[in-house]
Design a protein around this motif. Structure first.
Motif, PDB file in Angstrom:
ATOM      1  N   GLU A  12       0.822  -1.214   0.000  1.00 35.41           N
ATOM      2  CA  GLU A  12       0.000   0.000   0.000  1.00 35.41           C
ATOM      3  C   GLU A  12       0.860   1.269   0.000  1.00 35.41           C
ATOM      4  O   GLU A  12       0.601   2.219   0.739  1.00 35.41           O
ATOM      5  CB  GLU A  12      -0.943  -0.002   1.213  1.00 35.41           C
ATOM      6  CG  GLU A  12      -1.891  -1.194   1.276  1.00 35.41           C
ATOM      7  CD  GLU A  12      -3.071  -1.054   0.321  1.00 35.41           C
ATOM      8  OE1 GLU A  12      -3.337   0.078  -0.108  1.00 35.41           O
ATOM      9  OE2 GLU A  12      -3.702  -2.081   0.005  1.00 35.41           O
ATOM     10  N   GLY A  13       1.907   1.280  -0.818  1.00 35.27           N
ATOM     11  CA  GLY A  13       2.737   2.471  -0.934  1.00 35.27           C
ATOM     12  C   GLY A  13       3.664   2.719   0.236  1.00 35.27           C
ATOM     13  O   GLY A  13       4.203   3.821   0.383  1.00 35.27           O
ATOM     14  N   ALA A  14       3.892   1.712   1.080  1.00 32.37           N
ATOM     15  CA  ALA A  14       4.751   1.847   2.264  1.00 32.37           C
ATOM     16  C   ALA A  14       4.272   2.994   3.145  1.00 32.37           C
ATOM     17  O   ALA A  14       5.071   3.710   3.749  1.00 32.37           O
ATOM     18  CB  ALA A  14       6.210   2.042   1.863  1.00 32.37           C
ATOM     19  N   ARG A  20      11.495   3.432   6.948  1.00 36.27           N
ATOM     20  CA  ARG A  20      12.248   2.180   6.911  1.00 36.27           C
ATOM     21  C   ARG A  20      12.655   1.841   5.468  1.00 36.27           C
ATOM     22  O   ARG A  20      13.737   1.318   5.224  1.00 36.27           O
ATOM     23  CB  ARG A  20      11.422   1.043   7.501  1.00 36.27           C
ATOM     24  CG  ARG A  20      11.197   1.156   9.008  1.00 36.27           C
ATOM     25  CD  ARG A  20      10.414  -0.050   9.518  1.00 36.27           C
ATOM     26  NE  ARG A  20      10.305  -0.043  10.966  1.00 36.27           N
ATOM     27  CZ  ARG A  20       9.325   0.552  11.633  1.00 36.27           C
ATOM     28  NH1 ARG A  20       8.369   1.194  10.966  1.00 36.27           N
ATOM     29  NH2 ARG A  20       9.277   0.520  12.951  1.00 36.27           N
ATOM     30  N   LEU A  21      11.759   2.127   4.528  1.00 31.28           N
ATOM     31  CA  LEU A  21      12.076   1.874   3.128  1.00 31.28           C
ATOM     32  C   LEU A  21      13.251   2.741   2.675  1.00 31.28           C
ATOM     33  O   LEU A  21      14.158   2.265   1.985  1.00 31.28           O
ATOM     34  CB  LEU A  21      10.850   2.151   2.262  1.00 31.28           C
ATOM     35  CG  LEU A  21      11.024   1.959   0.754  1.00 31.28           C
ATOM     36  CD1 LEU A  21      11.389   0.517   0.420  1.00 31.28           C
ATOM     37  CD2 LEU A  21       9.748   2.383   0.014  1.00 31.28           C
ATOM     38  N   VAL A  22      13.253   3.996   3.057  1.00 27.76           N
ATOM     39  CA  VAL A  22      14.383   4.875   2.745  1.00 27.76           C
ATOM     40  C   VAL A  22      15.668   4.301   3.326  1.00 27.76           C
ATOM     41  O   VAL A  22      16.706   4.236   2.658  1.00 27.76           O
ATOM     42  CB  VAL A  22      14.129   6.296   3.288  1.00 27.76           C
ATOM     43  CG1 VAL A  22      15.395   7.153   3.169  1.00 27.76           C
ATOM     44  CG2 VAL A  22      12.967   6.960   2.552  1.00 27.76           C
ATOM     45  N   GLU A  23      15.597   3.842   4.575  1.00 34.32           N
ATOM     46  CA  GLU A  23      16.772   3.272   5.228  1.00 34.32           C
ATOM     47  C   GLU A  23      17.285   2.047   4.487  1.00 34.32           C
ATOM     48  O   GLU A  23      18.497   1.877   4.294  1.00 34.32           O
ATOM     49  CB  GLU A  23      16.410   2.903   6.669  1.00 34.32           C
ATOM     50  CG  GLU A  23      17.547   2.280   7.464  1.00 34.32           C
ATOM     51  CD  GLU A  23      17.122   1.876   8.860  1.00 34.32           C
ATOM     52  OE1 GLU A  23      17.866   1.110   9.504  1.00 34.32           O
ATOM     53  OE2 GLU A  23      16.039   2.319   9.321  1.00 34.32           O
ATOM     54  N   GLU A  37       3.244  -1.271  -6.400  1.00 32.87           N
ATOM     55  CA  GLU A  37       2.337  -0.773  -5.358  1.00 32.87           C
ATOM     56  C   GLU A  37       2.843   0.519  -4.730  1.00 32.87           C
ATOM     57  O   GLU A  37       2.875   0.654  -3.500  1.00 32.87           O
ATOM     58  CB  GLU A  37       2.087  -1.841  -4.274  1.00 32.87           C
ATOM     59  CG  GLU A  37       1.304  -3.033  -4.781  1.00 32.87           C
ATOM     60  CD  GLU A  37       0.718  -3.889  -3.655  1.00 32.87           C
ATOM     61  OE1 GLU A  37       0.428  -3.347  -2.568  1.00 32.87           O
ATOM     62  OE2 GLU A  37       0.566  -5.103  -3.869  1.00 32.87           O
ATOM     63  N   VAL A  38       3.196   1.507  -5.559  1.00 31.63           N
ATOM     64  CA  VAL A  38       3.556   2.814  -5.011  1.00 31.63           C
ATOM     65  C   VAL A  38       2.288   3.673  -4.913  1.00 31.63           C
ATOM     66  O   VAL A  38       2.220   4.786  -5.444  1.00 31.63           O
ATOM     67  CB  VAL A  38       4.650   3.514  -5.853  1.00 31.63           C
ATOM     68  CG1 VAL A  38       5.981   2.832  -5.678  1.00 31.63           C
ATOM     69  CG2 VAL A  38       4.278   3.548  -7.342  1.00 31.63           C
ATOM     70  N   ASN A  39       1.305   3.141  -4.220  1.00 27.41           N
ATOM     71  CA  ASN A  39       0.016   3.821  -4.085  1.00 27.41           C
ATOM     72  C   ASN A  39       0.203   5.231  -3.536  1.00 27.41           C
ATOM     73  O   ASN A  39       0.840   5.431  -2.504  1.00 27.41           O
ATOM     74  CB  ASN A  39      -0.900   3.047  -3.130  1.00 27.41           C
ATOM     75  CG  ASN A  39      -1.098   1.610  -3.531  1.00 27.41           C
ATOM     76  OD1 ASN A  39      -0.236   1.024  -4.183  1.00 27.41           O
ATOM     77  ND2 ASN A  39      -2.214   1.027  -3.135  1.00 27.41           N
ATOM     78  N   GLY A  40      -0.349   6.225  -4.230  1.00 27.76           N
ATOM     79  CA  GLY A  40      -0.308   7.590  -3.751  1.00 27.76           C
ATOM     80  C   GLY A  40       0.966   8.342  -4.048  1.00 27.76           C
ATOM     81  O   GLY A  40       1.034   9.548  -3.801  1.00 27.76           O
ATOM     82  N   TRP A  41       1.967   7.691  -4.594  1.00 28.88           N
ATOM     83  CA  TRP A  41       3.238   8.380  -4.828  1.00 28.88           C
ATOM     84  C   TRP A  41       3.125   9.411  -5.943  1.00 28.88           C
ATOM     85  O   TRP A  41       3.990  10.268  -6.090  1.00 28.88           O
ATOM     86  CB  TRP A  41       4.341   7.365  -5.159  1.00 28.88           C
ATOM     87  CG  TRP A  41       4.848   6.625  -3.957  1.00 28.88           C
ATOM     88  CD1 TRP A  41       4.140   6.243  -2.864  1.00 28.88           C
ATOM     89  CD2 TRP A  41       6.183   6.168  -3.747  1.00 28.88           C
ATOM     90  NE1 TRP A  41       4.934   5.563  -1.976  1.00 28.88           N
ATOM     91  CE2 TRP A  41       6.202   5.496  -2.502  1.00 28.88           C
ATOM     92  CE3 TRP A  41       7.351   6.227  -4.494  1.00 28.88           C
ATOM     93  CZ2 TRP A  41       7.359   4.922  -1.979  1.00 28.88           C
ATOM     94  CZ3 TRP A  41       8.508   5.649  -3.985  1.00 28.88           C
ATOM     95  CH2 TRP A  41       8.511   5.005  -2.725  1.00 28.88           C
ATOM     96  N   ALA A 243       9.735  -5.454   8.376  1.00 27.76           N
ATOM     97  CA  ALA A 243       8.906  -4.355   8.868  1.00 27.76           C
ATOM     98  C   ALA A 243       8.590  -3.336   7.782  1.00 27.76           C
ATOM     99  O   ALA A 243       8.218  -2.208   8.090  1.00 27.76           O
ATOM    100  CB  ALA A 243       9.615  -3.667  10.036  1.00 27.76           C
ATOM    101  N   ILE A 244       8.737  -3.716   6.502  1.00 32.97           N
ATOM    102  CA  ILE A 244       8.487  -2.776   5.408  1.00 32.97           C
ATOM    103  C   ILE A 244       7.291  -3.193   4.569  1.00 32.97           C
ATOM    104  O   ILE A 244       6.414  -2.382   4.266  1.00 32.97           O
ATOM    105  CB  ILE A 244       9.732  -2.630   4.516  1.00 32.97           C
ATOM    106  CG1 ILE A 244      10.877  -1.971   5.288  1.00 32.97           C
ATOM    107  CG2 ILE A 244       9.410  -1.803   3.265  1.00 32.97           C
ATOM    108  CD1 ILE A 244      12.185  -1.866   4.512  1.00 32.97           C
ATOM    109  N   SER A 245       7.237  -4.468   4.167  1.00 32.98           N
ATOM    110  CA  SER A 245       6.208  -4.913   3.234  1.00 32.98           C
ATOM    111  C   SER A 245       5.881  -6.376   3.479  1.00 32.98           C
ATOM    112  O   SER A 245       6.584  -7.073   4.206  1.00 32.98           O
ATOM    113  CB  SER A 245       6.695  -4.716   1.790  1.00 32.98           C
ATOM    114  OG  SER A 245       5.767  -5.245   0.866  1.00 32.98           O
ATOM    115  N   ASP A 246       4.799  -6.843   2.825  1.00 33.79           N
ATOM    116  CA  ASP A 246       4.461  -8.263   2.903  1.00 33.79           C
ATOM    117  C   ASP A 246       5.316  -9.094   1.952  1.00 33.79           C
ATOM    118  O   ASP A 246       5.341 -10.315   2.052  1.00 33.79           O
ATOM    119  CB  ASP A 246       2.976  -8.491   2.619  1.00 33.79           C
ATOM    120  CG  ASP A 246       2.492  -7.830   1.341  1.00 33.79           C
ATOM    121  OD1 ASP A 246       3.222  -6.992   0.777  1.00 33.79           O
ATOM    122  OD2 ASP A 246       1.364  -8.127   0.890  1.00 33.79           O
TER     123      ASP A 246
END
Length: 362
Positions: A12-14, A20-23, A37-41, A243-246
């Protein structure tokens, strides 16, 4: 020149794991990342996409406005010299980009296939293959929502999937048509080349019932001319990616300096991603699978002659890289960690939701 390319299906766009994704991307020293799935980006004139590329110090990006809210984005430290969006007759879309990697033009296709039916996914792949430039160095990567027969899944996998009500990989038998189609077209599964068949779903973050049984659905396919330059392949599973995505991210490392793998020292490969070099041979020939062909259904003759016996299907050939490793089951998917996860708490200052606005003009 070593190039590290990743595919990552975000959840869902993280929205609840953006920092955490940036890290992860900054720490993994990546050169190209294909996101699904970059929803909303794209909201706010691509505000989130621009913010992310700034934070991870990437120079270029391409956005794929798919047919659903699950959009695509490819970001790169190298210039993106061309972009084509394949969306007609796709459930989501496929985003094709052209990059210069190590002085070589390489096509990178970021795709997200139909989440429901293998027959639909096979048609999507067929359309994509027909649109690609023949003979060009190409990487096809993303969330295929499909299984590969090269993973050597155990017979009981179908029963496990049926018990969970998961039919996307085949209701009465496991289906492999998507990957078979790519192998027939001459593409090579980088996981098979590296001998690493690690599953890509589920992570501890998972809440999707269709991902409760561990399988590999995220792939890196390369054209034969790129196989000799594979230096590493990894499915990154650690506390951060839990802890970022499924899905777990997949990273492919290529050495693009033009020297085939057997003549180089593997010590030059980053230590976490070192794998044995491919055998000292030319690019492998396409895998030709003896798949059943369409035939006209048998019709009973008027004289009552019984139908001819159905011949047994010919066995599939061994993959060109030798027998696959036995499939190793992941931990019990019914364990609390996998089926009843506790969502990780956001870091200080981390957003917990990114609102999505899908304008018709996008």
């Amino acid at each position: 020149m070593t190039v590290r390319i990743a595919t990552y299906n975000l959840f869902e766009g993280a929205g609840g794991s953006y920092n955490r994704l940036v890290e992860f991307v900054r720490g993994a020293q990546l050169d190209v990342v294909c996101f699904q799935e970059v929803n909303g980006w794209q909201d706010g004139d691509n505000a989130r996409l621009k913010d992310f590329t700034d934070k991870v110090l990437f120079a270029a990006s391409a956005f794929g406005n798919s047919n659903t809210e699950f959009k695509l984005a490819t970001i790169s430290k190298h210039a993106i010299t061309g972009k084509t969006l394949h969306a007609e007759a796709f459930w989501h879309a496929a985003l094709e980009t052209q990059l210069q990697l190590g002085g070589k033009p390489v096509t990178v296709v970021n795709l997200h296939l139909d989440p429901w039916q293998e027959a639909s996914r096979e048609k999507e792949v067929g359309r994509l293959l027909a649109a690609l430039k023949p003979g060009a160095p190409t990487i096809i990567t993303g969330d295929f929502n499909s299984l590969s027969r090269q993973d050597n899944y155990p017979p009981e996998l179908l029963t496990q999937l049926q018990a969970k009500g998961i039919s996307k990989y085949g209701a009465n038998a496991l289906e492999f048509r998507v990957v078979d189609r790519l192998l027939q077209a001459g593409f090579v599964d980088a996981a098979a080349a590296a001998g690493n068949f690690a599953t890509t779903v589920p992570s501890a973050y998972n809440t999707d019932k269709d991902h409760e049984v561990p399988v590999r659905v995220d792939y890196m396919f390369v054209s034969p001319d790129l196989v000799p330059f594979i230096r590493g392949y990894e499915v990154v599973k650690n506390d951060l990616t839990d802890a970022i995505s499924d899905h777990y991210p997949v990273i492919l490392t290529l050495d693009m300096d033009g020297t085939p793998a057997p003549a180089r020292q593997m010590a030059e490969t980053p230590a976490p991603l070192s794998v044995p070099a491919p055998p000292p041979a030319p690019a492998p020939a396409p895998i030709i699978l003896d798949l059943p062909q369409h035939v006209t259904p048998w019709q009973p003759p008027e004289d009552g002659t019984p139908p001819p016996p159905t011949p047994a299907p010919a066995p599939l050939p061994e993959p060109p890289h030798g027998p696959v490793k036995p499939w190793v089951p992941e931990p019990d998917p019914d364990a609390p960690k996998a089926s009843e996860p506790t969502p990780p708490q956001p870091k200080d200052g981390e957003v917990t939701m990114w609102l999505h606005r899908d304008d018709a003009a996008n």
